[in-house]
Every structure is written in C-alpha cells, then in structure tokens.
Design a protein around this motif. Sequence first.
Motif, PDB file in Angstrom:
ATOM      1  N   PRO A   1       0.828  -1.214   0.000  1.00 61.51           N
ATOM      2  CA  PRO A   1       0.000   0.000   0.000  1.00 61.51           C
ATOM      3  C   PRO A   1       0.866   1.269   0.000  1.00 61.51           C
ATOM      4  CG  PRO A   1      -0.915  -1.582   1.537  1.00 61.51           C
ATOM      5  CD  PRO A   1       0.428  -2.118   1.087  1.00 61.51           C
ATOM      6  N   ARG A   2       1.924   1.272   0.787  1.00 61.75           N
ATOM      7  CA  ARG A   2       2.842   2.411   0.822  1.00 61.75           C
ATOM      8  C   ARG A   2       3.495   2.609  -0.548  1.00 61.75           C
ATOM      9  NH1 ARG A   2       8.295   2.424   1.110  1.00 61.75           N
ATOM     10  NH2 ARG A   2       9.266   4.336   1.834  1.00 61.75           N
ATOM     11  N   ASP A   3       3.956   1.515  -1.166  1.00 60.85           N
ATOM     12  CA  ASP A   3       4.609   1.601  -2.471  1.00 60.85           C
ATOM     13  C   ASP A   3       3.662   2.173  -3.523  1.00 60.85           C
ATOM     14  OD1 ASP A   3       6.819   0.457  -1.257  1.00 60.85           O
ATOM     15  OD2 ASP A   3       6.478  -1.535  -2.115  1.00 60.85           O
ATOM     16  N   ARG A   4       2.394   1.711  -3.494  1.00 58.12           N
ATOM     17  CA  ARG A   4       1.412   2.246  -4.455  1.00 58.12           C
ATOM     18  C   ARG A   4       1.171   3.723  -4.202  1.00 58.12           C
ATOM     19  NH1 ARG A   4      -0.838  -2.901  -3.800  1.00 58.12           N
ATOM     20  NH2 ARG A   4      -2.099  -2.222  -2.048  1.00 58.12           N
ATOM     21  N   TRP A   5       1.040   4.101  -2.942  1.00 59.38           N
ATOM     22  CA  TRP A   5       0.807   5.503  -2.594  1.00 59.38           C
ATOM     23  C   TRP A   5       1.982   6.365  -3.032  1.00 59.38           C
ATOM     24  CZ3 TRP A   5       3.164   8.826   1.044  1.00 59.38           C
ATOM     25  CH2 TRP A   5       2.487  10.041   1.223  1.00 59.38           C
ATOM     26  N   LEU A   6       3.199   5.892  -2.794  1.00 64.05           N
ATOM     27  CA  LEU A   6       4.386   6.651  -3.206  1.00 64.05           C
ATOM     28  C   LEU A   6       4.420   6.819  -4.723  1.00 64.05           C
ATOM     29  CD1 LEU A   6       7.155   5.203  -0.884  1.00 64.05           C
ATOM     30  CD2 LEU A   6       6.182   7.514  -0.830  1.00 64.05           C
ATOM     31  N   ALA A   7       4.068   5.760  -5.437  1.00 64.56           N
ATOM     32  CA  ALA A   7       4.053   5.840  -6.895  1.00 64.56           C
ATOM     33  C   ALA A   7       3.020   6.856  -7.367  1.00 64.56           C
ATOM     34  CB  ALA A   7       3.769   4.467  -7.495  1.00 64.56           C
ATOM     35  N   GLU A   8       1.849   6.843  -6.733  1.00 69.59           N
ATOM     36  CA  GLU A   8       0.794   7.795  -7.107  1.00 69.59           C
ATOM     37  C   GLU A   8       1.197   9.225  -6.763  1.00 69.59           C
ATOM     38  OE1 GLU A   8      -2.752   6.547  -5.111  1.00 69.59           O
ATOM     39  OE2 GLU A   8      -2.835   4.644  -6.210  1.00 69.59           O
ATOM     40  N   GLU A   9       1.809   9.417  -5.633  1.00 66.99           N
ATOM     41  CA  GLU A   9       2.183  10.747  -5.163  1.00 66.99           C
ATOM     42  C   GLU A   9       3.526  11.208  -5.719  1.00 66.99           C
ATOM     43  OE1 GLU A   9       0.311  12.825  -3.157  1.00 66.99           O
ATOM     44  OE2 GLU A   9      -1.238  11.343  -3.546  1.00 66.99           O
ATOM     45  N   GLY A  10       4.321  10.251  -6.218  1.00 69.49           N
ATOM     46  CA  GLY A  10       5.641  10.602  -6.712  1.00 69.49           C
ATOM     47  C   GLY A  10       6.569  11.078  -5.604  1.00 69.49           C
ATOM     48  N   ARG A  11       6.319  10.614  -4.403  1.00 67.10           N
ATOM     49  CA  ARG A  11       7.096  11.044  -3.252  1.00 67.10           C
ATOM     50  C   ARG A  11       8.247  10.088  -2.993  1.00 67.10           C
ATOM     51  NH1 ARG A  11       3.160  12.758   1.454  1.00 67.10           N
ATOM     52  NH2 ARG A  11       5.197  13.100   2.362  1.00 67.10           N
ATOM     53  N   ALA A  12       9.285  10.585  -2.365  1.00 69.71           N
ATOM     54  CA  ALA A  12      10.471   9.790  -2.098  1.00 69.71           C
ATOM     55  C   ALA A  12      10.362   8.955  -0.838  1.00 69.71           C
ATOM     56  CB  ALA A  12      11.685  10.703  -1.999  1.00 69.71           C
ATOM     57  N   SER A  13       9.581   9.401   0.147  1.00 74.34           N
ATOM     58  CA  SER A  13       9.472   8.610   1.361  1.00 74.34           C
ATOM     59  C   SER A  13       8.156   8.891   2.069  1.00 74.34           C
ATOM     60  CB  SER A  13      10.634   8.914   2.307  1.00 74.34           C
ATOM     61  OG  SER A  13      10.548  10.250   2.748  1.00 74.34           O
ATOM     62  N   ALA A  14       7.733   7.929   2.867  1.00 78.27           N
ATOM     63  CA  ALA A  14       6.514   8.076   3.672  1.00 78.27           C
ATOM     64  C   ALA A  14       6.507   6.962   4.695  1.00 78.27           C
ATOM     65  CB  ALA A  14       5.267   7.996   2.799  1.00 78.27           C
TER      66      ALA A  14
END
Length: 176
Positions: free
Chosen positions: A149-162
């Motif tokens: 879920p984190r990986d999908r969210w990061l991909a959608e947001e284009g963010r480097a970390s969360a």
Amino acid sequence: MHMSALDNTKIHNDDISLGLLLETLAAASELPLVFHYDGRPIKAGYHVTEVKAGQFAGLDCGANPEAWTEIFVQLWDVEEDSRAHMPAGKFSGIIGKVSDHLQLAQSAKLTFEVSDGVRPMQLYCASLPRLRDNAVHVELAPRPASCKPRDRWLAEEGRASAACCAPVSSKSACCA
C-alpha cells in the motif's frame, strides 16, 4: 563488442523481469556473465542449480488482494578447476530449457537465490546488466521487504518517502 551492444535504455535501477534480462543478454550471448553480490563478483565456477516458477496470491498489510508470478534462479557460488564464468548465452539457454517445461512468464518478477554452499541462501533482485571488461556484469541487490500500500501511494504521489501503510487515498491503510 561495443558498449552500445547492450541496450540499457529499457532497464531501470530496480527489479527487472525475466524477459528483460534475457532480452538484454541476447545482445552479448558469447560474453562471460558475471553476477555481483555483497560487494564482490560470483566465482567463475558458479552453477545455475535450480530455476523455479511460482504463482502467488495473498493479502497485503492493507488487506488488499495481491497476485503475481515470480521466477527464482538459484546460483551456487563455487570455484571449479579451470572454469571461466558462464557465457550469457549458456545462462539464457538454461533458462530457455526450463521455460520450455514450465512455461515461464517473461514478465514475471525475478529473484535470485545465492549461496556458496556454506552460508544460508540469500534473496536478491537483478538490475542494470552492463558491459565492461569484455563481460556482462549483473548487480544483484538484496531483496528488501516492502509495504505494497505504501509503495502504491508513493508511486501515485511521486514522493520519495513516507511512513509504512501511508494513505492509499483519503483514508489511511493500517498495517496489521
């Protein structure tokens, strides 16, 4: 063989699929194939001892169903008298023979299992086949755990970390 013989434009710095690895190796089939792991090259006498294909299904930590195909290539890191590193074409031939029997999906996630016969087997992913010193070099990086879920969210947001299990949408997913 020139540096341009290997087309690395399709290869990213993360996991590559079985098909992409084989496609890349086809451009340099006569050259030695040298895997690198834990900061060193594999020994010249290495063997491909097993190739396995698996169909997996499960739930991630956000209770999302997941399904994927994964190919495991087991490498035995040993030295044998007067053996050179396996040619890329021989490696591709071994995989091709297995593929004929198991119908390996070329898009499957690729995992390497490596051991020297003494240390426990470790899991690695392959990245960036490169031509240098008249050989094909494939870096194997340790395969880390991940939160899908984190990986999908990061991909959608284009963010480097969360944080783990960051929001998939407006609501938060929770690690169980």
